[in-house]
Write a protein that holds these residues in place. Structure first.
Motif, PDB file in Angstrom:
ATOM      1  N   TRP A  37       2.832  31.642  -3.939  1.00  0.00           N
ATOM      2  CA  TRP A  37       3.282  32.993  -3.617  1.00  0.00           C
ATOM      3  C   TRP A  37       4.801  32.998  -3.654  1.00  0.00           C
ATOM      4  CZ3 TRP A  37       5.840  32.983   1.218  1.00  0.00           C
ATOM      5  CH2 TRP A  37       5.632  31.825   1.981  1.00  0.00           C
ATOM      6  N   ASP A  38       5.373  34.157  -3.833  1.00  0.00           N
ATOM      7  CA  ASP A  38       6.821  34.286  -3.986  1.00  0.00           C
ATOM      8  C   ASP A  38       7.501  34.373  -2.630  1.00  0.00           C
ATOM      9  OD1 ASP A  38       9.097  34.447  -5.616  1.00  0.00           O
ATOM     10  OD2 ASP A  38       9.149  36.631  -5.403  1.00  0.00           O
ATOM     11  N   CYS A  39       8.530  33.593  -2.438  1.00  0.00           N
ATOM     12  CA  CYS A  39       9.308  33.595  -1.199  1.00  0.00           C
ATOM     13  C   CYS A  39      10.769  33.376  -1.568  1.00  0.00           C
ATOM     14  CB  CYS A  39       8.817  32.479  -0.282  1.00  0.00           C
ATOM     15  SG  CYS A  39       9.640  32.438   1.314  1.00  0.00           S
ATOM     16  N   ASN A  40      11.653  34.176  -0.997  1.00  0.00           N
ATOM     17  CA  ASN A  40      13.068  34.101  -1.338  1.00  0.00           C
ATOM     18  C   ASN A  40      13.933  34.146  -0.083  1.00  0.00           C
ATOM     19  OD1 ASN A  40      12.949  34.370  -4.380  1.00  0.00           O
ATOM     20  ND2 ASN A  40      11.756  36.146  -3.742  1.00  0.00           N
ATOM     21  N   GLU A  41      15.164  33.663  -0.228  1.00  0.00           N
ATOM     22  CA  GLU A  41      16.123  33.752   0.872  1.00  0.00           C
ATOM     23  C   GLU A  41      16.239  35.198   1.317  1.00  0.00           C
ATOM     24  OE1 GLU A  41      19.820  31.893  -0.198  1.00  0.00           O
ATOM     25  OE2 GLU A  41      18.798  30.102  -0.913  1.00  0.00           O
ATOM     26  N   GLY A  42      16.257  35.402   2.635  1.00  0.00           N
ATOM     27  CA  GLY A  42      16.361  36.748   3.196  1.00  0.00           C
ATOM     28  C   GLY A  42      15.021  37.370   3.532  1.00  0.00           C
ATOM     29  N   ASP A  43      13.936  36.829   2.966  1.00  0.00           N
ATOM     30  CA  ASP A  43      12.607  37.328   3.321  1.00  0.00           C
ATOM     31  C   ASP A  43      12.307  36.973   4.777  1.00  0.00           C
ATOM     32  OD1 ASP A  43      12.270  38.219   0.723  1.00  0.00           O
ATOM     33  OD2 ASP A  43      10.863  36.651   0.140  1.00  0.00           O
ATOM     34  N   ILE A  44      11.339  37.658   5.355  1.00  0.00           N
ATOM     35  CA  ILE A  44      10.920  37.395   6.727  1.00  0.00           C
ATOM     36  C   ILE A  44       9.501  36.845   6.701  1.00  0.00           C
ATOM     37  CG2 ILE A  44      10.462  38.391   9.013  1.00  0.00           C
ATOM     38  CD1 ILE A  44      13.439  38.472   8.222  1.00  0.00           C
ATOM     39  N   LEU A  45       9.335  35.634   7.253  1.00  0.00           N
ATOM     40  CA  LEU A  45       8.001  35.062   7.410  1.00  0.00           C
ATOM     41  C   LEU A  45       7.456  35.522   8.755  1.00  0.00           C
ATOM     42  CD1 LEU A  45       8.015  31.310   6.306  1.00  0.00           C
ATOM     43  CD2 LEU A  45       6.885  33.239   5.201  1.00  0.00           C
ATOM     44  N   ILE A  46       6.307  36.142   8.731  1.00  0.00           N
ATOM     45  CA  ILE A  46       5.614  36.490   9.962  1.00  0.00           C
ATOM     46  C   ILE A  46       4.517  35.443  10.115  1.00  0.00           C
ATOM     47  CG2 ILE A  46       4.263  38.216  11.189  1.00  0.00           C
ATOM     48  CD1 ILE A  46       5.702  40.329   9.417  1.00  0.00           C
ATOM     49  N   LEU A  47       4.741  34.516  11.036  1.00  0.00           N
ATOM     50  CA  LEU A  47       3.807  33.416  11.246  1.00  0.00           C
ATOM     51  C   LEU A  47       2.802  33.826  12.313  1.00  0.00           C
ATOM     52  CD1 LEU A  47       6.410  30.525  11.157  1.00  0.00           C
ATOM     53  CD2 LEU A  47       4.861  31.249   9.323  1.00  0.00           C
ATOM     54  N   GLN A  48       1.522  33.789  11.948  1.00  0.00           N
ATOM     55  CA  GLN A  48       0.442  34.200  12.831  1.00  0.00           C
ATOM     56  C   GLN A  48      -0.361  32.963  13.215  1.00  0.00           C
ATOM     57  OE1 GLN A  48      -1.007  37.027   9.780  1.00  0.00           O
ATOM     58  NE2 GLN A  48      -0.840  38.567  11.398  1.00  0.00           N
ATOM     59  N   THR A  52      -4.931  33.823  17.183  1.00  0.00           N
ATOM     60  CA  THR A  52      -4.803  33.761  18.640  1.00  0.00           C
ATOM     61  C   THR A  52      -4.131  35.013  19.203  1.00  0.00           C
ATOM     62  OG1 THR A  52      -2.611  32.743  18.624  1.00  0.00           O
ATOM     63  CG2 THR A  52      -4.534  31.247  18.533  1.00  0.00           C
ATOM     64  N   GLY A  53      -3.424  35.738  18.342  1.00  0.00           N
ATOM     65  CA  GLY A  53      -2.670  36.909  18.792  1.00  0.00           C
ATOM     66  C   GLY A  53      -1.174  36.650  18.898  1.00  0.00           C
ATOM     67  N   ARG A  54      -0.784  35.364  18.866  1.00  0.00           N
ATOM     68  CA  ARG A  54       0.647  35.059  18.920  1.00  0.00           C
ATOM     69  C   ARG A  54       1.233  35.096  17.513  1.00  0.00           C
ATOM     70  NH1 ARG A  54       2.422  30.095  22.574  1.00  0.00           N
ATOM     71  NH2 ARG A  54       1.479  28.896  20.874  1.00  0.00           N
ATOM     72  N   THR A  55       2.382  35.725  17.397  1.00  0.00           N
ATOM     73  CA  THR A  55       3.096  35.780  16.121  1.00  0.00           C
ATOM     74  C   THR A  55       4.580  35.545  16.362  1.00  0.00           C
ATOM     75  OG1 THR A  55       3.526  38.154  16.205  1.00  0.00           O
ATOM     76  CG2 THR A  55       1.465  37.468  15.174  1.00  0.00           C
ATOM     77  N   TYR A 111       1.678  23.509  14.932  1.00  0.00           N
ATOM     78  CA  TYR A 111       2.929  23.768  14.216  1.00  0.00           C
ATOM     79  C   TYR A 111       3.612  25.025  14.748  1.00  0.00           C
ATOM     80  CZ  TYR A 111       0.717  20.372  11.202  1.00  0.00           C
ATOM     81  OH  TYR A 111       0.098  19.251  10.721  1.00  0.00           O
ATOM     82  N   PHE A 112       2.831  26.028  15.102  1.00  0.00           N
ATOM     83  CA  PHE A 112       3.371  27.251  15.703  1.00  0.00           C
ATOM     84  C   PHE A 112       4.184  26.894  16.946  1.00  0.00           C
ATOM     85  CE2 PHE A 112       3.365  30.915  18.455  1.00  0.00           C
ATOM     86  CZ  PHE A 112       3.521  31.989  17.601  1.00  0.00           C
ATOM     87  N   GLN A 113       3.592  26.078  17.812  1.00  0.00           N
ATOM     88  CA  GLN A 113       4.264  25.725  19.066  1.00  0.00           C
ATOM     89  C   GLN A 113       5.541  24.930  18.814  1.00  0.00           C
ATOM     90  OE1 GLN A 113       3.238  26.971  22.124  1.00  0.00           O
ATOM     91  NE2 GLN A 113       5.277  26.255  22.689  1.00  0.00           N
ATOM     92  N   LYS A 114       5.519  24.028  17.830  1.00  0.00           N
ATOM     93  CA  LYS A 114       6.718  23.231  17.535  1.00  0.00           C
ATOM     94  C   LYS A 114       7.851  24.122  17.020  1.00  0.00           C
ATOM     95  CE  LYS A 114       4.430  18.862  16.951  1.00  0.00           C
ATOM     96  NZ  LYS A 114       4.035  17.762  16.115  1.00  0.00           N
ATOM     97  N   ILE A 115       7.520  25.128  16.243  1.00  0.00           N
ATOM     98  CA  ILE A 115       8.542  26.075  15.788  1.00  0.00           C
ATOM     99  C   ILE A 115       9.042  26.885  16.967  1.00  0.00           C
ATOM    100  CG2 ILE A 115       8.980  28.121  14.364  1.00  0.00           C
ATOM    101  CD1 ILE A 115       6.963  26.928  12.330  1.00  0.00           C
ATOM    102  N   LEU A 116       8.124  27.345  17.808  1.00  0.00           N
ATOM    103  CA  LEU A 116       8.490  28.126  18.992  1.00  0.00           C
ATOM    104  C   LEU A 116       9.413  27.332  19.909  1.00  0.00           C
ATOM    105  CD1 LEU A 116       7.850  30.910  20.230  1.00  0.00           C
ATOM    106  CD2 LEU A 116       6.031  29.800  21.528  1.00  0.00           C
TER     107      LEU A 116
END
Length: 88
Positions: free
Chosen positions: A30-41, A51-54, A12-17
């Motif tokens: 968990w709480d998530c709102n518009e404007g928040d930043i998802l840090i996908l690891q 893996t070290g990719r984010t 899924y990481f690669q498909k987003i990338l």
């Protein structure tokens, strides 16, 4: 705005990338709102390690639901749900 770190499997990481996947489906525990930043690891489940990719993605829309009653329970059990995303 809040930064939120979340694990994501490599496929899924690669498909987003690659720009093919423009959404994320998550349990709303968990709480998530518009404007928040998802840090996908990127997470490797075989090694049980990152893996070290984010990547960082700004949240533009959050849809939450517990009850979707557009379809019968029988149809949902037979077909399941699908999530469809669009390009602007």
């Amino acid at each position: 705005m809040v930064e939120i770190k979340k694990k994501i499997l490599s496929e899924y990481f690669q498909k987003i990338l690659d720009g093919k996947k423009t959404y994320e489906l998550r349990l709303a525990d968990w709480d998530c709102n518009e404007g928040d930043i998802l840090i996908l690891q990127e997470w490797n489940p075989k090694k049980k390690d990152f893996t070290g990719r984010t990547m960082k993605k700004e949240v533009t829309y959050v849809g939450k639901t517990k009850d979707i009653d557009f379809w019968s329970k029988e149809d949902v059990e037979k077909y399941g749900y699908q999530i469809i995303s669009f390009k602007s």
